[in-house]
Design an enzyme around this catalytic site. Structure first.
Site, PDB file in Angstrom:
ATOM      1  N   GLU A 115     -34.574  44.216 -12.147  1.00  0.00           N
ATOM      2  CA  GLU A 115     -35.541  43.509 -13.355  1.00  0.00           C
ATOM      3  C   GLU A 115     -36.308  42.411 -13.025  1.00  0.00           C
ATOM      4  OE1 GLU A 115     -33.141  43.254 -16.690  1.00  0.00           O
ATOM      5  OE2 GLU A 115     -32.643  45.265 -17.013  1.00  0.00           O
ATOM      6  N   ASN A 153     -33.609  50.733 -16.257  1.00  0.00           N
ATOM      7  CA  ASN A 153     -32.488  50.204 -17.144  1.00  0.00           C
ATOM      8  C   ASN A 153     -32.961  50.308 -18.609  1.00  0.00           C
ATOM      9  OD1 ASN A 153     -31.438  49.455 -14.935  1.00  0.00           O
ATOM     10  ND2 ASN A 153     -31.780  47.361 -15.077  1.00  0.00           N
ATOM     11  N   HIS A 201     -29.330  40.529  -8.055  1.00  0.00           N
ATOM     12  CA  HIS A 201     -29.103  40.603  -9.313  1.00  0.00           C
ATOM     13  C   HIS A 201     -28.992  39.392 -10.004  1.00  0.00           C
ATOM     14  CE1 HIS A 201     -27.883  43.678 -12.587  1.00  0.00           C
ATOM     15  NE2 HIS A 201     -28.019  42.531 -13.223  1.00  0.00           N
ATOM     16  N   TYR A 257     -32.158  50.595 -22.779  1.00  0.00           N
ATOM     17  CA  TYR A 257     -31.160  50.065 -24.004  1.00  0.00           C
ATOM     18  C   TYR A 257     -31.824  50.500 -25.215  1.00  0.00           C
ATOM     19  CZ  TYR A 257     -28.448  47.924 -20.364  1.00  0.00           C
ATOM     20  OH  TYR A 257     -27.603  47.497 -19.305  1.00  0.00           O
ATOM     21  N   GLU A 270     -29.197  51.747 -15.921  1.00  0.00           N
ATOM     22  CA  GLU A 270     -28.419  51.105 -16.820  1.00  0.00           C
ATOM     23  C   GLU A 270     -28.559  51.735 -18.112  1.00  0.00           C
ATOM     24  OE1 GLU A 270     -28.766  46.998 -17.154  1.00  0.00           O
ATOM     25  OE2 GLU A 270     -28.688  46.509 -15.059  1.00  0.00           O
ATOM     26  N   ARG A 299     -22.792  51.382  -8.789  1.00  0.00           N
ATOM     27  CA  ARG A 299     -23.978  50.624  -8.603  1.00  0.00           C
ATOM     28  C   ARG A 299     -23.763  48.957  -8.763  1.00  0.00           C
ATOM     29  NH1 ARG A 299     -28.647  48.589 -12.781  1.00  0.00           N
ATOM     30  NH2 ARG A 299     -29.161  46.935 -11.493  1.00  0.00           N
TER      31      ARG A 299
HETATM   32  C1  GCO Z   1     -29.869  43.481 -17.571  1.00  0.00           C
HETATM   33  C2  GCO Z   1     -29.218  43.458 -16.833  1.00  0.00           C
HETATM   34  C3  GCO Z   1     -27.515  43.423 -16.936  1.00  0.00           C
HETATM   35  C4  GCO Z   1     -27.304  43.017 -18.385  1.00  0.00           C
HETATM   36  C5  GCO Z   1     -27.106  44.489 -19.122  1.00  0.00           C
HETATM   37  C6  GCO Z   1     -26.953  44.130 -20.626  1.00  0.00           C
HETATM   38  O1  GCO Z   1     -30.594  44.620 -17.699  1.00  0.00           O
HETATM   39  O2  GCO Z   1     -30.083  42.606 -18.721  1.00  0.00           O
HETATM   40  O3  GCO Z   1     -29.285  44.314 -15.766  1.00  0.00           O
HETATM   41  O4  GCO Z   1     -27.034  42.337 -15.887  1.00  0.00           O
HETATM   42  O5  GCO Z   1     -25.823  42.399 -18.585  1.00  0.00           O
HETATM   43  O6  GCO Z   1     -28.437  45.136 -19.312  1.00  0.00           O
HETATM   44  O7  GCO Z   1     -27.889  43.237 -21.263  1.00  0.00           O
END
Ligand code: GCO
Length: 449
Positions: free
Chosen positions: A164, A292, A119, A294, A353, A75
């Site tokens: 995002e 995405n 992006h 985290y 992500e 991606r």
């Molecule tokens: C985001 C972006 C990425 C970041 C990654 C780490 O989710 O902020 O898609 O460009 O670099 O997530 O923060």
């Protein structure tokens, strides 16, 4: 071994400005991230994407690393300023030719290109004309989508319009942490930018469908599972407000074709500048949603908070945190997927992500051991496998990221890669997590711990 379904897609994700470098090569125009990163005080140590991972020149080497890893998909995002240096007008053939070569090299390596059109690297000329605050940007974006998909649409089978919308609007126009760095505390700019991003998305979807009829089309969203800091009525109400805003505001327009009614009155005159017909366009049916993920959000009530939500994020003393100070909370992925599937019934979901920043340092033999990243990936893949076993339609997983890269305002101080980049030499060093991910792909499964 926790097995993933046959045909599950194993990928890695990156973005143009974070890895390409070559910002003045082959006719590329200036982007808002060139302008922002070169503005003193905006990025850690004044870091810019001028060189980054030099991927523009080294892409064939990086694709060899992807092939050795066993990646089935990659991606990446396309830099609008490489295609239309002024955001409009004449096409820059050399820029388009780069992505032609990139896509062909990926296909020759058996790696499926998943393309994100935007992006965060808006052509600076368009920002000078109002950028995401100017409703005309939606037509500019649709034209850009047309130019790119006419060239690549025969080989690209997965298109995402935006990465995002939350960050584009909130960080670009409310907090000012990201380009173009506006800090409008009335929220009017963030809401206008967000609405015009959505409008651009809605205008681009039919263009992509026409130029790339065999492809699947979607968008990448960062939606958070939200939890109250305590069981108090105030914190539970704060978590509800935060969740309805973040999920409602930054996802429901494209997933349901409407902003959440309960949030709209919060903004009064700063509400999004809707016009008749907008929401029908914005809510165009999608083939997939990219998530995405985290970490989660733990939220408390805060009457003194600057934004209309009156909430604040809370640290969890018992939790482990990454180098980005993000809580490691794999169960949040399950809760997020369960909520998205229940509330929005997407046809397909990709984890677009997932990964973590860790303070990686080569040892005396030049090797990079990253056991905490291995543990992070293993724990999230274990949760993902269990969610898929509950029939949640996740079709693929993209680790963020293949290479260490430019982490926006954090510059090069945060390393997310499963491959270490020595920025002084551009040498790539596969980390322990690269071998871990190689084994996962080979087994199409992850060991249960
Ligand atoms: C985001 C972006 C990425 C970041 C990654 C780490 O989710 O902020 O898609 O460009 O670099 O997530 O923060």
């Amino acid at each position: 071994m926790l097995q993933f379904p046959p045909g599950f897609v194993w990928g890695a994700a990156a973005s143009a400005y974070q890895i390409e470098g070559a910002v003045k090569t082959d006719g590329r125009g200036e982007s808002i991230w060139d302008r922002f990163s070169h503005t003193p005080g905006k990025t850690f140590n004044g870091a810019t994407g001028d060189v980054a991972c030099d991927h523009y020149r080294r892409f064939a080497e990086d694709i060899r690393l992807m092939a050795e890893l066993g990646l089935q998909a990659y991606r990446f995002s396309i830099a609008w300023p490489r295609i239309l240096p002024d955001g409009k007008g004449p096409i820059n053939e050399r820029g388009l030719a780069f992505y032609d070569r990139l896509v062909d090299t990926l296909c020759q390596a058996g790696i499926d290109p998943h393309v994100a059109l935007y992006h965060w690297d808006l052509p600076q000329v368009l920002d000078d004309e109002g950028g995401w605050l100017n409703r005309e940007i939606a037509d500019r974006f649709a034209h850009y989508a047309d130019v790119v998909s006419r060239r690549l649409g025969d080989r690209v089978k997965h298109w995402a319009t935006f990465n995002e919308p939350l960050c584009i609007a909130l960080l670009g126009y409310f907090t000012g942490e990201q380009a173009p760095g506006h800090r409008d505390q009335t929220f009017a700019e963030a809401n206008a930018a967000l609405h015009h991003v959505y409008l651009a998305h809605g205008k681009a979807v039919p263009v992509l469908r026409a130029n790339s009829p065999a492809s699947k089309i979607g968008i990448m969203l960062n939606i958070y599972p939200v939890y109250p800091a305590t069981d108090s009525e105030a914190d539970r109400a704060a978590a509800f407000r935060f969740e309805r805003f973040h999920t409602g505001w930054f996802a429901e327009p494209v997933l349901k074709g409407a902003y959440p009614a309960e949030v709209f009155p919060l903004f009064g005159p700063a509400a999004p500048p809707l016009q008749p017909g907008d929401m029908e366009l914005i809510g165009a049916p999608l083939d997939f949603v990219g998530l995405n993920y985290y970490s989660r959000m733990v939220v408390a009530d805060d009457p003194t908070a600057p934004d209309p939500l009156k909430t604040k994020m809370v640290h969890v003393a018992s939790s482990e945190y990454t180098d980005m100070d993000w809580e490691i909370y794999p169960a949040g992925l399950r809760d997020l997927l369960t909520m998205i599937d229940r509330e929005y019934h997407p046809q397909e979901i990709y984890i677009a992500e997932n990964g973590c920043a860790m303070p990686d340092v080569p040892d005396s033999q030049g090797r990079v051991h990253d056991p905490r990243r291995v543990a992070y990936l293993q724990a999230h893949l274990q949760v993902l496998q269990q969610a898929i076993a509950q029939d949640i339609p996740v079709k693929g997983y993209f680790v963020w990221s293949l290479l260490d890269n430019f982490e926006w305002s954090f510059g090069y101080s945060k390393r997310f890669g499963i491959v270490y980049v020595d920025y002084t030499t551009q040498r790539r060093i596969p980390k322990t997590s690269y071998r871990f991910y190689q084994d996962v792909i080979r087994a199409n499964g992850v060991a249960e711990v």
